[in-house]
Design a protein around this motif. Structure first.
Motif, PDB file in Angstrom:
ATOM      1  N   GLU A 279       0.830  -1.205   0.000  1.00  0.00           N
ATOM      2  CA  GLU A 279       0.000   0.000   0.000  1.00  0.00           C
ATOM      3  C   GLU A 279       0.865   1.257   0.000  1.00  0.00           C
ATOM      4  O   GLU A 279       0.608   2.209  -0.733  1.00  0.00           O
ATOM      5  CB  GLU A 279      -0.927  -0.005   1.223  1.00  0.00           C
ATOM      6  CG  GLU A 279      -2.133  -0.924   1.088  1.00  0.00           C
ATOM      7  CD  GLU A 279      -3.296  -0.246   0.378  1.00  0.00           C
ATOM      8  OE1 GLU A 279      -3.145   0.932   0.009  1.00  0.00           O
ATOM      9  OE2 GLU A 279      -4.332  -0.897   0.181  1.00  0.00           O
ATOM     10  N   ARG A 280       1.917   1.256   0.835  1.00  0.00           N
ATOM     11  CA  ARG A 280       2.774   2.439   0.939  1.00  0.00           C
ATOM     12  C   ARG A 280       3.626   2.621  -0.316  1.00  0.00           C
ATOM     13  O   ARG A 280       3.854   3.745  -0.760  1.00  0.00           O
ATOM     14  CB  ARG A 280       3.666   2.306   2.173  1.00  0.00           C
ATOM     15  CG  ARG A 280       2.922   2.394   3.490  1.00  0.00           C
ATOM     16  CD  ARG A 280       2.606   3.835   3.825  1.00  0.00           C
ATOM     17  NE  ARG A 280       3.797   4.565   4.204  1.00  0.00           N
ATOM     18  CZ  ARG A 280       3.965   5.883   4.045  1.00  0.00           C
ATOM     19  NH1 ARG A 280       3.010   6.584   3.492  1.00  0.00           N
ATOM     20  NH2 ARG A 280       5.074   6.480   4.429  1.00  0.00           N
ATOM     21  N   GLU A 283       1.325   4.081  -2.939  1.00  0.00           N
ATOM     22  CA  GLU A 283       0.970   5.460  -2.603  1.00  0.00           C
ATOM     23  C   GLU A 283       2.108   6.421  -2.913  1.00  0.00           C
ATOM     24  O   GLU A 283       1.899   7.472  -3.553  1.00  0.00           O
ATOM     25  CB  GLU A 283       0.606   5.543  -1.116  1.00  0.00           C
ATOM     26  CG  GLU A 283       0.422   6.962  -0.603  1.00  0.00           C
ATOM     27  CD  GLU A 283       0.479   7.031   0.907  1.00  0.00           C
ATOM     28  OE1 GLU A 283       0.874   8.090   1.426  1.00  0.00           O
ATOM     29  OE2 GLU A 283       0.132   6.030   1.578  1.00  0.00           O
ATOM     30  N   GLN A 284       3.324   6.074  -2.501  1.00  0.00           N
ATOM     31  CA  GLN A 284       4.437   6.996  -2.703  1.00  0.00           C
ATOM     32  C   GLN A 284       4.847   7.074  -4.171  1.00  0.00           C
ATOM     33  O   GLN A 284       5.291   8.122  -4.650  1.00  0.00           O
ATOM     34  CB  GLN A 284       5.618   6.576  -1.823  1.00  0.00           C
ATOM     35  CG  GLN A 284       5.304   6.678  -0.345  1.00  0.00           C
ATOM     36  CD  GLN A 284       6.551   6.776   0.509  1.00  0.00           C
ATOM     37  OE1 GLN A 284       7.655   6.872   0.000  1.00  0.00           O
ATOM     38  NE2 GLN A 284       6.384   6.745   1.815  1.00  0.00           N
ATOM     39  N   ALA A 287       2.281   9.369  -5.787  1.00  0.00           N
ATOM     40  CA  ALA A 287       2.513  10.754  -5.385  1.00  0.00           C
ATOM     41  C   ALA A 287       3.683  11.362  -6.140  1.00  0.00           C
ATOM     42  O   ALA A 287       3.617  12.515  -6.611  1.00  0.00           O
ATOM     43  CB  ALA A 287       2.765  10.809  -3.873  1.00  0.00           C
ATOM     44  N   SER A 302       1.520  14.867   0.951  1.00  0.00           N
ATOM     45  CA  SER A 302       1.241  13.479   1.320  1.00  0.00           C
ATOM     46  C   SER A 302       0.965  13.368   2.808  1.00  0.00           C
ATOM     47  O   SER A 302       1.557  14.094   3.624  1.00  0.00           O
ATOM     48  CB  SER A 302       2.424  12.576   0.948  1.00  0.00           C
ATOM     49  OG  SER A 302       2.698  12.634  -0.429  1.00  0.00           O
ATOM     50  N   GLN A 303       0.073  12.430   3.155  1.00  0.00           N
ATOM     51  CA  GLN A 303      -0.218  12.108   4.548  1.00  0.00           C
ATOM     52  C   GLN A 303      -0.538  13.345   5.385  1.00  0.00           C
ATOM     53  O   GLN A 303       0.057  13.607   6.430  1.00  0.00           O
ATOM     54  CB  GLN A 303       0.954  11.346   5.171  1.00  0.00           C
ATOM     55  CG  GLN A 303       1.184   9.973   4.576  1.00  0.00           C
ATOM     56  CD  GLN A 303       0.035   9.015   4.893  1.00  0.00           C
ATOM     57  OE1 GLN A 303      -0.457   8.957   6.022  1.00  0.00           O
ATOM     58  NE2 GLN A 303      -0.382   8.266   3.893  1.00  0.00           N
ATOM     59  N   ASP A 323      -4.299  10.230   1.859  1.00  0.00           N
ATOM     60  CA  ASP A 323      -2.982   9.995   1.263  1.00  0.00           C
ATOM     61  C   ASP A 323      -2.416  11.244   0.616  1.00  0.00           C
ATOM     62  O   ASP A 323      -1.249  11.591   0.825  1.00  0.00           O
ATOM     63  CB  ASP A 323      -3.074   8.863   0.227  1.00  0.00           C
ATOM     64  CG  ASP A 323      -3.357   7.516   0.857  1.00  0.00           C
ATOM     65  OD1 ASP A 323      -3.117   7.377   2.066  1.00  0.00           O
ATOM     66  OD2 ASP A 323      -3.827   6.612   0.144  1.00  0.00           O
ATOM     67  N   ASP A 336      -6.841   9.503  -2.747  1.00  0.00           N
ATOM     68  CA  ASP A 336      -6.483   8.389  -1.883  1.00  0.00           C
ATOM     69  C   ASP A 336      -6.157   7.181  -2.756  1.00  0.00           C
ATOM     70  O   ASP A 336      -6.894   6.874  -3.708  1.00  0.00           O
ATOM     71  CB  ASP A 336      -7.630   8.041  -0.924  1.00  0.00           C
ATOM     72  CG  ASP A 336      -7.117   7.516   0.409  1.00  0.00           C
ATOM     73  OD1 ASP A 336      -6.418   8.272   1.091  1.00  0.00           O
ATOM     74  OD2 ASP A 336      -7.412   6.367   0.748  1.00  0.00           O
ATOM     75  N   THR A 337      -5.049   6.522  -2.466  1.00  0.00           N
ATOM     76  CA  THR A 337      -4.622   5.369  -3.261  1.00  0.00           C
ATOM     77  C   THR A 337      -5.019   4.076  -2.561  1.00  0.00           C
ATOM     78  O   THR A 337      -4.957   3.981  -1.332  1.00  0.00           O
ATOM     79  CB  THR A 337      -3.105   5.391  -3.482  1.00  0.00           C
ATOM     80  OG1 THR A 337      -2.438   5.364  -2.205  1.00  0.00           O
ATOM     81  CG2 THR A 337      -2.693   6.640  -4.236  1.00  0.00           C
ATOM     82  N   LYS A 338      -5.398   3.088  -3.343  1.00  0.00           N
ATOM     83  CA  LYS A 338      -5.763   1.770  -2.825  1.00  0.00           C
ATOM     84  C   LYS A 338      -5.102   0.699  -3.688  1.00  0.00           C
ATOM     85  O   LYS A 338      -5.316   0.660  -4.899  1.00  0.00           O
ATOM     86  CB  LYS A 338      -7.290   1.571  -2.834  1.00  0.00           C
ATOM     87  CG  LYS A 338      -8.068   2.593  -2.023  1.00  0.00           C
ATOM     88  CD  LYS A 338      -7.765   2.484  -0.543  1.00  0.00           C
ATOM     89  CE  LYS A 338      -8.574   3.516   0.247  1.00  0.00           C
ATOM     90  NZ  LYS A 338      -8.251   3.469   1.700  1.00  0.00           N
ATOM     91  N   TRP A 339      -4.314  -0.133  -3.063  1.00  0.00           N
ATOM     92  CA  TRP A 339      -3.687  -1.230  -3.795  1.00  0.00           C
ATOM     93  C   TRP A 339      -4.645  -2.423  -3.778  1.00  0.00           C
ATOM     94  O   TRP A 339      -4.618  -3.272  -2.911  1.00  0.00           O
ATOM     95  CB  TRP A 339      -2.339  -1.599  -3.180  1.00  0.00           C
ATOM     96  CG  TRP A 339      -1.656  -2.726  -3.888  1.00  0.00           C
ATOM     97  CD1 TRP A 339      -1.506  -4.005  -3.447  1.00  0.00           C
ATOM     98  CD2 TRP A 339      -1.051  -2.691  -5.189  1.00  0.00           C
ATOM     99  NE1 TRP A 339      -0.853  -4.771  -4.365  1.00  0.00           N
ATOM    100  CE2 TRP A 339      -0.559  -3.984  -5.451  1.00  0.00           C
ATOM    101  CE3 TRP A 339      -0.885  -1.704  -6.147  1.00  0.00           C
ATOM    102  CZ2 TRP A 339       0.095  -4.309  -6.642  1.00  0.00           C
ATOM    103  CZ3 TRP A 339      -0.239  -2.015  -7.325  1.00  0.00           C
ATOM    104  CH2 TRP A 339       0.246  -3.303  -7.558  1.00  0.00           C
TER     105      TRP A 339
END
Length: 449
Positions: A279-280, A283-284, A287, A302-303, A323, A336-339
């Motif tokens: 997930e991280r 997300e990164q 971004a 971010s965050q 996110d 917002d990101t979702k894996w």
């Protein structure tokens, strides 16, 4: 000790029973099974979940990717679950390396793209290869030396005589001189850390080119002692212009020595064990890529964690952390990101969307956008989810988009109508979408601009 290499995907099942190994299930030894259970018991106190125990014979991996070295010699490589069933591990392995290099901002350089496209080495071998290449370039430019003051007793005089200690010499040792002098040595924190990482690479490298290059570089650095205080030496690593050529190798050194936090989880067994929450990583990476698709005046954070869900007895409770928060010309958008793999054709099954994610976005919209604006849920692009979904309307003023992100081209597949200030590239030219008023030509069939 017999070495066994296992390659699976995230959320795969591991068992001690006799099964045929695939990317979604594999057989491991009983000792490796027990060790994973103990590892989970240790990290669960920190709020992480690496595996889920189904019964005495089955374990289910969680959303972590990377490599685990067990004490019994079983190496478990966990790849992202992104491609189709028939895809080879090479594609997933290359994607993982790309995400790690992007998310951790590693200075990834390769002699050619063929090695990445035809990736055949495990993750650890790729990391060690990048470290060795960066270290080789550094050594060709030259190590940084420094003066070190040495105090010693010798039968000859060199440097400055220590009069206080010399006058206390006992009878019969007047011919021995207590002296201070400076030596120009490569024994400094940066070089000690590189030597320690190099020793670790030479010990665990299995690929022939890595083993050969590692031992060649080890001969060059044989006079430098390995670091004994890793964290202290990293704190003393200088970043001035005289050590500018050391910067490309530092992230790889941190990754090998387990100091590249907070994403990497250092293994407890002998070997280079690294685990990353997928997930991280996603997300990164998103971004970092989106910043290149925004106008210079836009600001992407971010965050963000400046709002709370509620207050109780005068105190804020339940911090809300979207996110990504995009700001441009006084307006805000939440991303917002979702894996997770969606199915764009399964409308009856709500496209495999999670209801709690919509509750979360509703809370974000009311607290950060005051109930008015647009939000985006970003999922990885797959064969089943290749085009944006129609907008989800919480209210006439609060809209939620669900868009795919193409990990191959590193582009966000946006819908035709939106107000986000994205710089998009139809026919290779850049254009600005500004509040939906001036839009570029849109390919409606693909849903991309």
């Amino acid at each position: 000790m017999k070495q066994k290499w296992i390659t699976v995907r995230e959320h795969a099942r591991l068992t001690t029973s006799d099964v045929q190994d695939t990317l979604d299930r594999a057989q491991i030894s009983a000792s490796a099974f027990d060790w994973l259970c103990q590892l989970q018991a240790g990290v669960s106190k920190q709020g992480a979940r690496l595996v889920e125990v189904e019964d005495r014979r089955w374990l289910r991996l969680d959303g972590y990717v990377g490599i685990i070295h067990t004490p019994c010699g079983t190496d478990i490589e966990i790849l992202p679950k992104h491609f189709n069933e028939e895809d080879s591990p090479q594609s997933s392995r290359a994607l993982l390396c790309k995400l790690i290099a992007s998310a951790l901002d590693l200075p990834y350089r390769e002699t050619g793209s063929a090695d990445l496209q035809l990736f055949r080495f495990p993750l650890t071998e790729w990391i060690m290869r990048q470290f060795l290449l960066a270290l080789d370039r550094l050594l060709k430019r030259g190590l940084r030396f420094d003066y070190q003051m040495v105090e010693e007793e010798q039968p000859y005089l060199r440097g400055q005589l220590d009069m206080a200690r010399q006058m206390r010499q006992p009878p019969g040792r007047e011919h021995r001189f207590h002296q201070r002098h400076a030596l120009f040595l490569p024994d400094r924190p940066e070089n000690r850390l590189l030597r320690l990482a190099l020793d670790k690479v030479c010990q665990h490298a299995r690929e022939a080119d890595n083993w050969r290059l590692g031992h060649e570089l080890r001969v060059i650095m044989h006079e430098i002692p390995p670091s004994r205080q890793v964290r202290l030496d990293f704190c003393n690593w200088r970043n001035d212009r005289l050590l500018a050529h050391y910067q490309p190798v530092r992230p790889w050194c941190e990754l090998i020595l387990g100091e590249h936090m907070p994403l990497a989880i250092q293994g407890r067994s002998k070997g280079i064990s690294l685990l990353f929450p997928m997930e991280r990583l996603f997300e990164q990476h998103v971004a970092r890529s989106l910043k290149q698709q925004l106008p210079p005046s836009a600001h992407l954070r971010s965050q963000v964690a400046s709002r709370y869900l509620c207050t109780h007895d005068g105190d804020d409770m339940f911090r809300l952390k979207p996110d990504l928060l995009l700001e441009h010309d006084g307006e805000k958008w939440l991303l917002d990101t979702k894996w997770k793999r969606l199915d764009g054709g399964a409308r009856d099954n709500k496209y495999d969307l999670a209801q709690q994610d919509f509750y979360q976005m509703l809370a974000y919209g009311h607290k950060y956008l005051n109930g008015k604006g647009e939000m985006v849920l970003i999922y990885p692009k797959t064969l089943d989810f290749s085009a944006p979904l129609k907008p989800f309307v919480f209210s006439p003023e609060l809209i939620l988009h669900v868009w795919p992100y193409d990990l191959e081209s590193d582009k966000l597949v946006a819908s035709a109508v939106h107000s986000l200030p994205l710089l998009i590239t139809p026919n290779g030219s850049l254009a600005l979408i500004n509040n939906g008023a001036e839009t570029t030509k849109v390919d409606a069939a693909e849903g991309t601009a």
